[in-house]
Design a protein around this motif. Structure first.
Motif, PDB file in Angstrom:
ATOM      1  N   ALA A  95       1.023  -1.188  -0.051  1.00 36.66           N
ATOM      2  CA  ALA A  95      -0.113   0.133  -0.140  1.00 36.66           C
ATOM      3  C   ALA A  95       0.972   1.074   0.019  1.00 36.66           C
ATOM      4  O   ALA A  95       0.743   2.150  -0.855  1.00 36.66           O
ATOM      5  N   LEU A  96       1.995   1.380   0.693  1.00 37.20           N
ATOM      6  CA  LEU A  96       3.046   2.480   0.701  1.00 37.20           C
ATOM      7  C   LEU A  96       3.451   2.596  -0.600  1.00 37.20           C
ATOM      8  O   LEU A  96       3.470   3.692  -1.127  1.00 37.20           O
ATOM      9  N   VAL A  97       3.941   1.559  -1.079  1.00 39.86           N
ATOM     10  CA  VAL A  97       4.381   1.733  -2.461  1.00 39.86           C
ATOM     11  C   VAL A  97       3.540   2.284  -3.610  1.00 39.86           C
ATOM     12  O   VAL A  97       3.985   3.058  -4.324  1.00 39.86           O
ATOM     13  N   LEU A  98       2.340   1.780  -3.541  1.00 44.60           N
ATOM     14  CA  LEU A  98       1.224   2.377  -4.288  1.00 44.60           C
ATOM     15  C   LEU A  98       0.947   3.710  -4.110  1.00 44.60           C
ATOM     16  O   LEU A  98       1.147   4.501  -5.266  1.00 44.60           O
ATOM     17  N   PHE A  99       1.104   4.045  -3.093  1.00 48.45           N
ATOM     18  CA  PHE A  99       0.796   5.504  -2.553  1.00 48.45           C
ATOM     19  C   PHE A  99       1.883   6.391  -3.026  1.00 48.45           C
ATOM     20  O   PHE A  99       1.611   7.546  -3.635  1.00 48.45           O
ATOM     21  N   VAL A 100       3.044   5.877  -2.820  1.00 53.61           N
ATOM     22  CA  VAL A 100       4.258   6.782  -3.270  1.00 53.61           C
ATOM     23  C   VAL A 100       4.134   6.888  -4.841  1.00 53.61           C
ATOM     24  O   VAL A 100       4.630   7.904  -5.363  1.00 53.61           O
ATOM     25  N   ILE A 101       4.058   5.811  -5.327  1.00 55.75           N
ATOM     26  CA  ILE A 101       4.206   5.703  -6.951  1.00 55.75           C
ATOM     27  C   ILE A 101       3.097   6.734  -7.593  1.00 55.75           C
ATOM     28  O   ILE A 101       3.487   7.503  -8.510  1.00 55.75           O
ATOM     29  N   GLY A 102       1.772   6.455  -6.838  1.00 60.38           N
ATOM     30  CA  GLY A 102       0.952   7.407  -7.301  1.00 60.38           C
ATOM     31  C   GLY A 102       1.117   8.831  -6.949  1.00 60.38           C
ATOM     32  O   GLY A 102       0.800   9.966  -7.802  1.00 60.38           O
ATOM     33  N   SER A 103       1.734   9.331  -6.060  1.00 59.95           N
ATOM     34  CA  SER A 103       2.195  10.586  -5.606  1.00 59.95           C
ATOM     35  C   SER A 103       3.179  11.251  -6.646  1.00 59.95           C
ATOM     36  O   SER A 103       2.932  12.400  -7.062  1.00 59.95           O
ATOM     37  N   VAL A 104       4.214  10.515  -7.120  1.00 60.94           N
ATOM     38  CA  VAL A 104       5.157  10.774  -7.933  1.00 60.94           C
ATOM     39  C   VAL A 104       4.485  10.998  -9.320  1.00 60.94           C
ATOM     40  O   VAL A 104       4.643  12.037  -9.936  1.00 60.94           O
ATOM     41  N   LEU A 105       3.577  10.283  -9.696  1.00 61.22           N
ATOM     42  CA  LEU A 105       2.736  10.227 -10.907  1.00 61.22           C
ATOM     43  C   LEU A 105       2.062  11.557 -10.905  1.00 61.22           C
ATOM     44  O   LEU A 105       1.834  12.393 -12.002  1.00 61.22           O
ATOM     45  N   CYS A 106       1.394  12.014  -9.640  1.00 59.61           N
ATOM     46  CA  CYS A 106       0.489  12.897  -9.796  1.00 59.61           C
ATOM     47  C   CYS A 106       1.302  14.254 -10.131  1.00 59.61           C
ATOM     48  O   CYS A 106       0.804  15.029 -10.576  1.00 59.61           O
ATOM     49  N   SER A 107       2.369  14.297  -9.547  1.00 63.58           N
ATOM     50  CA  SER A 107       3.292  15.660  -9.717  1.00 63.58           C
ATOM     51  C   SER A 107       3.861  15.639 -11.138  1.00 63.58           C
ATOM     52  O   SER A 107       4.164  16.880 -11.499  1.00 63.58           O
ATOM     53  N   THR A 108       3.749  14.788 -11.977  1.00 63.17           N
ATOM     54  CA  THR A 108       4.078  14.879 -13.312  1.00 63.17           C
ATOM     55  C   THR A 108       2.912  15.149 -14.250  1.00 63.17           C
ATOM     56  O   THR A 108       2.821  15.147 -15.649  1.00 63.17           O
ATOM     57  N   ALA A 109       1.626  15.316 -13.653  1.00 60.71           N
ATOM     58  CA  ALA A 109       0.291  15.360 -14.373  1.00 60.71           C
ATOM     59  C   ALA A 109       0.437  16.594 -15.228  1.00 60.71           C
ATOM     60  O   ALA A 109       0.944  17.820 -15.166  1.00 60.71           O
ATOM     61  N   TRP A 110      -0.066  16.449 -16.677  1.00 60.96           N
ATOM     62  CA  TRP A 110      -0.033  17.394 -17.789  1.00 60.96           C
ATOM     63  C   TRP A 110      -1.431  18.089 -18.030  1.00 60.96           C
ATOM     64  O   TRP A 110      -1.574  19.192 -18.697  1.00 60.96           O
ATOM     65  N   ASN A 111      -2.415  17.610 -17.370  1.00 61.09           N
ATOM     66  CA  ASN A 111      -3.878  17.950 -17.695  1.00 61.09           C
ATOM     67  C   ASN A 111      -4.643  17.366 -16.402  1.00 61.09           C
ATOM     68  O   ASN A 111      -4.188  16.552 -15.570  1.00 61.09           O
ATOM     69  N   ILE A 112      -5.884  17.886 -16.305  1.00 60.11           N
ATOM     70  CA  ILE A 112      -6.610  17.538 -15.216  1.00 60.11           C
ATOM     71  C   ILE A 112      -7.109  16.038 -15.309  1.00 60.11           C
ATOM     72  O   ILE A 112      -7.189  15.341 -14.346  1.00 60.11           O
ATOM     73  N   GLN A 113      -7.143  15.454 -16.471  1.00 56.80           N
ATOM     74  CA  GLN A 113      -7.607  14.079 -16.510  1.00 56.80           C
ATOM     75  C   GLN A 113      -6.512  13.169 -16.283  1.00 56.80           C
ATOM     76  O   GLN A 113      -6.576  12.147 -15.542  1.00 56.80           O
ATOM     77  N   SER A 114      -5.240  13.372 -16.623  1.00 57.16           N
ATOM     78  CA  SER A 114      -4.132  12.580 -16.052  1.00 57.16           C
ATOM     79  C   SER A 114      -3.978  12.672 -14.603  1.00 57.16           C
ATOM     80  O   SER A 114      -3.656  11.669 -13.941  1.00 57.16           O
ATOM     81  N   LEU A 115      -4.327  13.917 -14.136  1.00 61.55           N
ATOM     82  CA  LEU A 115      -3.932  13.909 -12.542  1.00 61.55           C
ATOM     83  C   LEU A 115      -5.164  13.315 -12.110  1.00 61.55           C
ATOM     84  O   LEU A 115      -4.785  12.486 -10.866  1.00 61.55           O
ATOM     85  N   ILE A 116      -6.256  13.152 -12.421  1.00 58.85           N
ATOM     86  CA  ILE A 116      -7.561  12.253 -11.783  1.00 58.85           C
ATOM     87  C   ILE A 116      -7.157  10.804 -11.785  1.00 58.85           C
ATOM     88  O   ILE A 116      -7.381   9.980 -10.935  1.00 58.85           O
ATOM     89  N   GLY A 117      -6.393  10.401 -12.979  1.00 56.72           N
ATOM     90  CA  GLY A 117      -6.329   9.032 -13.191  1.00 56.72           C
ATOM     91  C   GLY A 117      -5.089   8.733 -12.085  1.00 56.72           C
ATOM     92  O   GLY A 117      -5.328   7.578 -11.538  1.00 56.72           O
ATOM     93  N   PHE A 118      -3.914   9.646 -11.950  1.00 57.75           N
ATOM     94  CA  PHE A 118      -3.102   9.304 -10.985  1.00 57.75           C
ATOM     95  C   PHE A 118      -3.637   9.156  -9.489  1.00 57.75           C
ATOM     96  O   PHE A 118      -2.983   8.678  -8.728  1.00 57.75           O
ATOM     97  N   ARG A 119      -4.487  10.126  -9.281  1.00 53.43           N
ATOM     98  CA  ARG A 119      -5.135  10.078  -7.840  1.00 53.43           C
ATOM     99  C   ARG A 119      -5.920   8.684  -7.547  1.00 53.43           C
ATOM    100  O   ARG A 119      -5.919   8.162  -6.397  1.00 53.43           O
TER     101      ARG A 119
END
Length: 511
Positions: A95-119
């Motif tokens: 769960a920690l690994v998934l959360f951290v990976i999701g956090s890193v991906l969120c920081s790279t979001a290029w639009n609101i759709q990608s941010l929602i997906g990474f969240r």
């Protein structure tokens, strides 16, 4: 029930203190819990920034929160079975690994759709952290010390809504929105390292097959129901297609799950736990309290920013007295619960909350803020004696084998109650503001004083508008007060027994 090799305390003896091993485990769990809970409130503060950054609407930007919530709802029902099958340590680290990976991906979001997906990826990890943390701590401490470990677990749950706005405001103002996600990386790495060192090695002995039918009914059912509820504020009414269709389908699936679970030997969520009277009243207390607490949590930051013109950072700092009050009473409540049971403690806490909350039902646009600070402090005193003692009431009577399923059930109730409460309070506030012709595109968005002055609106018109807005807030706080009063009813039936007596009752029920 299998016997434990550790000595069992005498029913008449006072519960032992928390030893170094339990405190180390609690420390690791708290690091993970702080990371996941702070993230929710930090992102909430950042939604207006997302609107500007991604050139999107406020309603669409809010899906960065809703998507995370729905991911939580999807994964929480699976956590109990997965903990039994794979072990709590492995699952917690995943769960920690998934959360951290999701956090890193969120920081790279290029639009609101990608941010929602990474969240959503973030939410899959975050949804498992709280129930797993409760399971690990409860099993480590034993039933006679649950009150104390739940008090420790309650610190991030109560401080998250306070520290989040402060942290989010600072990161966004002084750095950039990316850092509200990147800050999770070092915290997550620390939590992962400590979990690998501190937690006991897993030795799962799964005896239950996976309830595949239950998963197909419970997870999408809960997610669809919460999606419908979460859509109410954006639609402005309950009788909207976007609300009713997913809400009704979700309820039908959940009803099908109830029918299935009561006829299955090992269901995904063990509804037979409701045969435990103490757990049933604890669940009802938690449901209404979550509705009241998380719903009311929306009001003060919005009031401070939209009516009083405070900045996001200042609003977060002004809410701090609530957390200070909770910090004072939470450890005391934890010790008392282990000695006399949670019933009297929770009732006292709810009455104290009512006293503090009653002040806000009379608030105006010119109420001195130090008066509100005192009322918040009083509410915090009550909350420190309410939330985690209620969790304790549910967990103390469960056998070792039931703890993972019980913590999963309580987290589902907590998530459901908070979603319903947030939607209810949002709709009430929006409706009241709309009647005053003050509602904007955002919930509670009244015209700020500095903007009105730039538009050369007369001061008396500005003041009238602010008075009308504050009246809407006061009436909405009255709804929150009513929910807390309703919570007193199931809380009255919470156990007023010593925890060892409750543990003995739970063992008897297991046989």
């Amino acid at each position: 029930m299998t016997s434990s090799s550790s000595p069992q305390p005498d029913a008449t003896s006072e519960p032992a203190g928390l030893d170094a091993r339990v405190l180390k485990i609690a420390g690791v769990v708290i690091v993970g819990a702080i990371m996941s809970i702070l993230d929710i409130t930090v992102v909430n503060v950042a939604i207006p920034t997302f609107v500007d950054e991604f050139s999107t609407s406020l309603t669409f930007a809010a899906w960065s929160m809703t998507g995370y919530t729905l991911a939580l709802a999807t994964v929480i029902p699976l956590t109990g079975w997965a903990a039994d099958r794979f072990g709590t340590k492995r699952l917690y680290m995943l769960a920690l690994v998934l959360f951290v990976i999701g956090s890193v991906l969120c920081s790279t979001a290029w639009n609101i759709q990608s941010l929602i997906g990474f969240r959503i990826i973030q939410g899959l990890g975050g949804g498992m952290l709280m129930p797993l943390g409760m399971t690990i701590m409860t099993q480590a401490a034993g039933p006679d010390r649950v009150g104390r470990v739940m008090a420790i677990m309650g610190v991030p749950m109560l401080l998250g809504p306070i520290g989040g706005p402060i942290l989010g405001g600072w990161l966004i103002e002084d750095f950039s929105w990316h850092w509200i996600f990147l800050i999770n990386v070092p915290i997550g790495v620390i939590a992962l390292t400590l979990a690998a060192i501190v937690f006991d090695a897993d030795s799962p002995s799964p005896t239950q097959s996976f309830d595949f039918v239950g998963m197909l009914l419970a997870s999408p059912g809960l997610a669809l129901f919460l999606y419908g509820v979460s859509s109410i504020p954006g639609e402005g009414k309950v009788l909207a297609v976007k609300v009713l269709v997913p809400g009704i389908i979700g309820l039908v699936l959940l009803a099908g799950f109830v029918y299935h679970a009561l006829r299955t030997e090992h269901p995904l969520i063990d509804l037979r736990l409701f045969k435990n009277r103490d757990l049933t009243f604890a669940v009802l207390t938690m449901l209404f309290f979550a509705m009241a607490f998380f719903g009311a949590a929306l009001l003060l930051p919005t009031y401070l920013q939209q009516v009083r013109g405070e900045s996001t950072l200042a609003a977060g700092l002004l809410i701090a007295p609530q957390g200070l009050g909770a910090m004072l009473t939470m450890p005391v409540a934890g010790r008392l619960v282990d000695k006399i049971g949670p019933g009297r403690i929770v009732l006292t806490g709810l009455v104290v909350i009512c006293v503090g909350l009653a002040f806000f039902t009379q608030i105006s646009a010119t109420t001195p803020l130090w008066h509100a600070e005192i009322a918040l402090f009083i509410m915090g005193l009550g909350m420190g004696a309410t939330m985690m003692p209620t969790m304790t009431a549910a967990m103390q009577t469960l056998t070792h084998e039931q703890v993972a399923r019980g913590s999963t059930l309580m987290n589902i109730i907590n998530q459901t109650g908070s979603s319903i409460g947030t939607a209810t309070i949002s709709v009430v506030l929006t409706t009241l503001l709309a009647r005053q012709a003050l509602a904007g595109p955002a919930i509670g968005a009244t015209m700020k004083p500095e903007l009105a002055e730039k538009m050369h609106i007369p001061p008396e018109v500005i003041q009238k508008g602010l008075d009308q807005a504050s009246t809407a807030f006061a009436h909405t706080w009255t709804v929150s007060l009513c929910l807390v009063i309703v919570t007193l009813v199931p809380a009255f039936f919470l156990p007023r027994r010593r925890p060892q007596q409750m543990a003995d009752l739970g063992s008897a029920m297991a046989h």
